[in-house]
Design a protein around this motif. Structure first.
Motif, mmCIF file in Angstrom:
data_model
loop_
_atom_site.group_PDB
_atom_site.id
_atom_site.type_symbol
_atom_site.label_atom_id
_atom_site.label_comp_id
_atom_site.label_asym_id
_atom_site.label_seq_id
_atom_site.Cartn_x
_atom_site.Cartn_y
_atom_site.Cartn_z
ATOM 1 N N GLN A 3 0.584 -0.926 -0.019
ATOM 2 C CA GLN A 3 0.076 0.030 -0.115
ATOM 3 C C GLN A 3 1.157 0.982 0.048
ATOM 4 O O GLN A 3 0.543 2.142 -0.954
ATOM 5 N N LYS A 4 1.702 1.128 0.897
ATOM 6 C CA LYS A 4 2.549 1.800 0.330
ATOM 7 C C LYS A 4 3.472 2.181 -0.157
ATOM 8 O O LYS A 4 2.972 3.625 -1.071
ATOM 9 N N PHE A 5 4.149 1.777 -0.956
ATOM 10 C CA PHE A 5 4.832 1.231 -2.592
ATOM 11 C C PHE A 5 3.922 1.798 -3.416
ATOM 12 O O PHE A 5 3.650 2.954 -3.785
ATOM 13 N N TRP A 6 2.602 1.247 -3.376
ATOM 14 C CA TRP A 6 1.518 1.519 -4.606
ATOM 15 C C TRP A 6 1.080 3.096 -4.240
ATOM 16 O O TRP A 6 0.264 3.638 -5.003
ATOM 17 N N GLN A 7 0.595 3.539 -3.243
ATOM 18 C CA GLN A 7 0.397 5.061 -2.748
ATOM 19 C C GLN A 7 -1.188 4.916 -2.974
ATOM 20 O O GLN A 7 -1.886 5.990 -3.997
ATOM 21 N N LEU A 8 -2.086 4.145 -2.962
ATOM 22 C CA LEU A 8 -3.417 3.938 -3.006
ATOM 23 C C LEU A 8 -4.047 3.173 -1.943
ATOM 24 O O LEU A 8 -3.666 2.135 -1.143
ATOM 25 N N PRO A 9 -5.494 3.038 -1.969
ATOM 26 C CA PRO A 9 -5.906 3.497 -0.194
ATOM 27 C C PRO A 9 -5.989 1.550 -0.208
ATOM 28 O O PRO A 9 -6.363 1.048 -1.927
ATOM 29 N N ASP A 10 -6.558 0.928 0.664
ATOM 30 C CA ASP A 10 -6.481 -0.453 0.787
ATOM 31 C C ASP A 10 -7.509 -0.683 -0.511
ATOM 32 O O ASP A 10 -7.493 -1.993 -1.175
ATOM 33 N N ALA A 11 -8.389 -0.545 -0.897
ATOM 34 C CA ALA A 11 -9.962 -1.037 -1.215
ATOM 35 C C ALA A 11 -8.974 -0.979 -3.368
ATOM 36 O O ALA A 11 -9.642 -1.606 -3.631
ATOM 37 N N ASP A 12 -8.668 -0.086 -3.370
ATOM 38 C CA ASP A 12 -7.715 0.330 -4.398
ATOM 39 C C ASP A 12 -7.286 -0.457 -4.894
ATOM 40 O O ASP A 12 -7.120 -1.456 -5.970
ATOM 41 N N LEU A 13 -5.647 -0.464 -3.843
ATOM 42 C CA LEU A 13 -5.133 -1.761 -3.941
ATOM 43 C C LEU A 13 -5.875 -2.856 -4.649
ATOM 44 O O LEU A 13 -5.206 -4.282 -5.313
ATOM 45 N N HIS A 14 -6.550 -3.489 -3.460
ATOM 46 C CA HIS A 14 -7.306 -5.067 -3.592
ATOM 47 C C HIS A 14 -7.669 -5.458 -4.895
ATOM 48 O O HIS A 14 -7.978 -6.154 -4.959
ATOM 49 N N ALA A 15 -9.030 -4.001 -5.301
ATOM 50 C CA ALA A 15 -9.407 -3.865 -6.528
ATOM 51 C C ALA A 15 -8.759 -3.928 -7.982
ATOM 52 O O ALA A 15 -8.906 -4.790 -8.879
ATOM 53 N N MET A 16 -7.634 -3.758 -7.671
ATOM 54 C CA MET A 16 -5.773 -3.780 -8.703
ATOM 55 C C MET A 16 -5.364 -4.932 -9.278
ATOM 56 O O MET A 16 -5.321 -5.216 -10.212
ATOM 57 N N VAL A 17 -5.493 -5.357 -8.051
ATOM 58 C CA VAL A 17 -4.729 -7.235 -7.298
ATOM 59 C C VAL A 17 -5.452 -7.954 -8.327
ATOM 60 O O VAL A 17 -5.464 -8.812 -8.795
ATOM 61 N N LYS A 18 -6.540 -7.415 -7.882
ATOM 62 C CA LYS A 18 -7.825 -9.032 -8.210
ATOM 63 C C LYS A 18 -8.543 -8.632 -10.176
ATOM 64 O O LYS A 18 -8.203 -9.864 -10.559
ATOM 65 N N LEU A 19 -7.910 -7.463 -10.439
ATOM 66 C CA LEU A 19 -8.266 -6.893 -12.011
ATOM 67 C C LEU A 19 -7.456 -7.876 -12.930
ATOM 68 O O LEU A 19 -7.030 -8.538 -14.389
ATOM 69 N N THR A 20 -5.847 -8.017 -11.973
ATOM 70 C CA THR A 20 -4.685 -8.329 -12.902
ATOM 71 C C THR A 20 -4.798 -10.048 -13.068
ATOM 72 O O THR A 20 -3.589 -10.811 -12.956
#
Length: 177
Positions: A3-20
């Protein structure tokens, strides 16, 4: 840490990982200061530090309508490689890409991820001959010769009115490495 590296809120980080999990490829985009290039090549196990020279042209309507519609049209020549062309749509939802298009071997659905942002796109690519882009830019061949029939059909659905590839404005070149 992610989360710190990607500078994304948890919900957005989880959405990105799901999208991958729904795409063919993930491209991680970083800005690396020149002073850190050698270390970045080592960390990412990149064998060659010799950049490939590229000449990139973008095509759009004079009023940039394609860009506003999320359509990117690019042709590129790279020293030592075949030229190529791409018609890219972004953002896209992988499940909403037409099944016929999704099955094409020339189509790649990918996530471009960078600190603070990510986007999913669908890119329809075609390999060209070594000097095809140069000939088209010198007006020795028409622009449409740089695109496959499948790319031309996809692009036609986004062009205004009776527009045609040959009517697009050429932006560039941009010299890149």
């Amino acid at each position: 840490a992610a989360q710190k590296f990607w500078q994304l809120p948890d919900a957005d980080l989880h959405a990105m990982v799901k999208l991958t999990r729904q795409v063919d490829r993930v491209e991680l985009k970083f800005v690396v200061p020149t002073s850190a290039h050698a270390r970045a090549f080592e960390v990412f196990r990149i064998a060659s530090t010799t950049p490939r020279r590229q000449r990139v042209y973008y095509l759009d309507t004079p009023d940039r309508l394609l860009h506003r519609r999320g359509v990117m049209v690019r042709v590129r020549s790279t020293r030592g490689r075949p030229d190529d062309s791409v018609v890219k749509l972004r953002p896209v939802v992988p499940a909403n890409v037409a099944p016929r298009l999704r099955q094409s071997k020339q189509l790649v659905v990918e996530v471009d991820a960078m600190p603070g942002s990510y986007v999913c796109s669908a890119a329809l690519r075609t390999r060209l001959g070594a000097d095809d882009v140069q000939r088209a830019m010198a007006h020795q061949s028409p622009l449409h010769a740089l695109f496959s029939k499948q790319q031309a059909r996809l692009l036609a659905t986004h062009l205004p009115g009776p527009g045609h590839i040959d009517d697009l404005a050429v932006l560039g070149p941009i010299e890149a490495s």
